[in-house]
Scaffold this motif. Structure first.
Motif: not given
Length: 479
Positions: A387-396
């Motif tokens: 996952x990209x950083x942006x997608x990871x942050x959304x998930x977190x």
């Protein structure tokens, strides 16, 4: 190994080394060390070495055969009985061999004493026993024949060796690892590191072959059953934080506990779990069993503990924590608890938290509460999802509600305190937006910071939190 003696063989004399560390020097002659029944090279000692080797190999073989056949692992009494039978057969074979070659044999009573000492060594904890019986010892570090302990009050001592040689230390770890948990864990040149739990709940990590001498680190949790109230009494948190954290759990907020090594993350996680109602179903996921929430059938009668599994000697059968989290979601849990997030399991964990398993928890090594988001993103990259950083942050941001951070206070480096609590708000591209509702004060103990969001405060109020604890001009932290 170098012997160190004192005038009194039964007492330890304390000396002070050049670095100021207290050094305990005691009797370390062969007869004083675990597993010894006679002088090195004697017939009794030769018998002991032969039986020790036979027991280790045959007990491991039988456990592997049971595993391959799908049979349940033997209980402690069954293992001891099996070991006793192995030793009796091996002793008879050794005696026959010595008679046929004209070698020296031992008297029957000495043979019985050798077998008894080996059973105590293998099914006890050998030279570790007195150290683990001391409730004040928190850490035990062994580097070959050098033994260092750290007490709960921060003192450090050097103690006498627990075994007579590096080979015996390696064998001791192999034996302990072979009977830990639900399956054998290898410790040899092909698998030079091993991680397992002792019967008392202590966590052991050992390495060989990649170091000049085998090294062992034992971390013990002095409080297997702990509550937030007990942590308040010990100075880890104050009355206001106790009420806040308890309401946070009862309101089913998803929580990540962060801090450095040996900072008490597992202890705090246990204390938070004590606030979970007993009728809720929990599934815990760990690299090595450590939490022990399933052991308390009164507080957590419906708890299932899952442990990651290493590959066997053929490289098959490994089960990662990430896979266990996915399995846990099929077990109808009310809450999923990850003992320590250290890799790609972060993604299934966040999925679990954001897909209806509210109130889930985990721990993570991080130096600050804000730094937790960077660590989570770094671990997410390791997963197959990439996952990209942006997608990871959304998930977190969609999964986590709070990050609770532990640190050492400035006025007492031997204690641990809750230093920061962050409320996760949202994600904005490459950043996770959060409010530090409790921030480090001058002494690093948490003090009220940014106000909670109205929606979050309403949830905590419904769970029994008293907001007056956060707005008093002074003294809110006192019991």
């Amino acid at each position: 190994m170098t012997d160190a003696t004192t005038d009194s063989p039964d007492l330890l004399a304390l000396e002070t080394g050049q670095d100021g560390m207290r050094v305990s020097r005691g009797r370390t002659d062969p007869a004083a060390l675990p597993g010894s029944v006679d002088d090195a090279g004697s017939p009794a000692e030769q018998l002991r070495l032969r039986l020790r080797e036979q027991l280790s190999s045959q007990l491991s073989y039988r456990m592997k055969a049971d595993e391959d056949a799908g049979r349940p692992p033997l209980g402690p009494e069954e293992r001891r009985a099996t070991a006793q039978a192995i030793l009796a057969e091996a002793a008879e074979a050794y005696t026959q061999e010595q008679l046929s070659h004209g070698g020296s044999i031992v008297e029957p009573e000495v043979e019985e004493r050798v077998i008894a000492s080996l059973l105590d060594e293998v099914f006890g904890l050998a030279g570790l026993e007195p150290l683990l019986r001391n409730p004040e010892i928190e850490n035990i570090n062994i580097n070959g024949d050098r033994v260092f302990v750290r007490y709960a009050d921060g003192r450090r001592d050097r103690l006498p060796p627990v075994v007579r040689s590096d080979a015996e230390l390696i064998q001791l770890i192999r034996d302990l690892a072979a009977r830990s948990g639900v399956e054998e864990r290898r410790f040899d040149r092909g698998s030079p590191a091993v991680n397992f739990q002792l019967p008392g709940g202590e966590r052991v990590f050992a390495v060989m072959a990649v170091t000049a001498r085998p090294a062992v680190a034992i971390r013990r949790h002095r409080f297997q059953r702990v509550t937030l109230a007990r942590l308040r009494e010990g100075g880890t948190l104050e009355a206001g934080l106790e009420s806040f954290l308890a309401a946070m759990v009862r309101a089913r907020k998803n929580v990540l506990i962060t801090g450095g090594t040996v900072m008490g993350k597992t202890t705090l996680l246990r204390a938070l779990a004590a606030e979970i109602p007993p009728w809720e179903r929990m599934v815990t996921i760990e690299d090595v069993f450590e939490l022990g929430l399933d052991a308390d059938s009164r507080a957590h009668p419906d708890a299932v503990a899952l442990q990651a599994r290493e590959a066997n000697i053929e490289g098959q059968g490994a089960v990662s924590q990430a896979e266990l989290v996915r399995w846990a979601l099929r077990m109808s849990p009310d809450r999923v608890i990850v003992g320590e997030v250290r890799g790609p399991e972060v993604i299934p964990m966040c999925n679990a938290m954001s897909q209806g398993n509210d109130g889930s928890m985990g721990t993570l090594h991080a130096s600050t509460s804000r730094g937790a988001f960077t660590k989570l993103a770094a671990y997410a990259v390791q997963g197959p999802e990439r996952m990209s950083l942006e997608d990871t942050n959304l998930l977190v941001a969609s999964a986590l509600d709070f990050v609770v951070h532990l640190a050492r206070p400035r006025d007492d480096e031997h204690k641990r305190v809750v230093s920061s609590v962050r409320e996760v708000v949202d994600a904005d591209g490459r950043q996770v937006v959060s409010n530090e509702v409790f921030r480090p004060g001058p002494d690093r103990r948490a003090v009220p910071g940014v106000p909670l969001r109205t929606e979050t405060m309403d949830d905590l109020l419904a769970a029994g939190f008293d907001p007056d604890l956060l707005v008093r001009a002074e003294g809110w932290w006192l019991p």
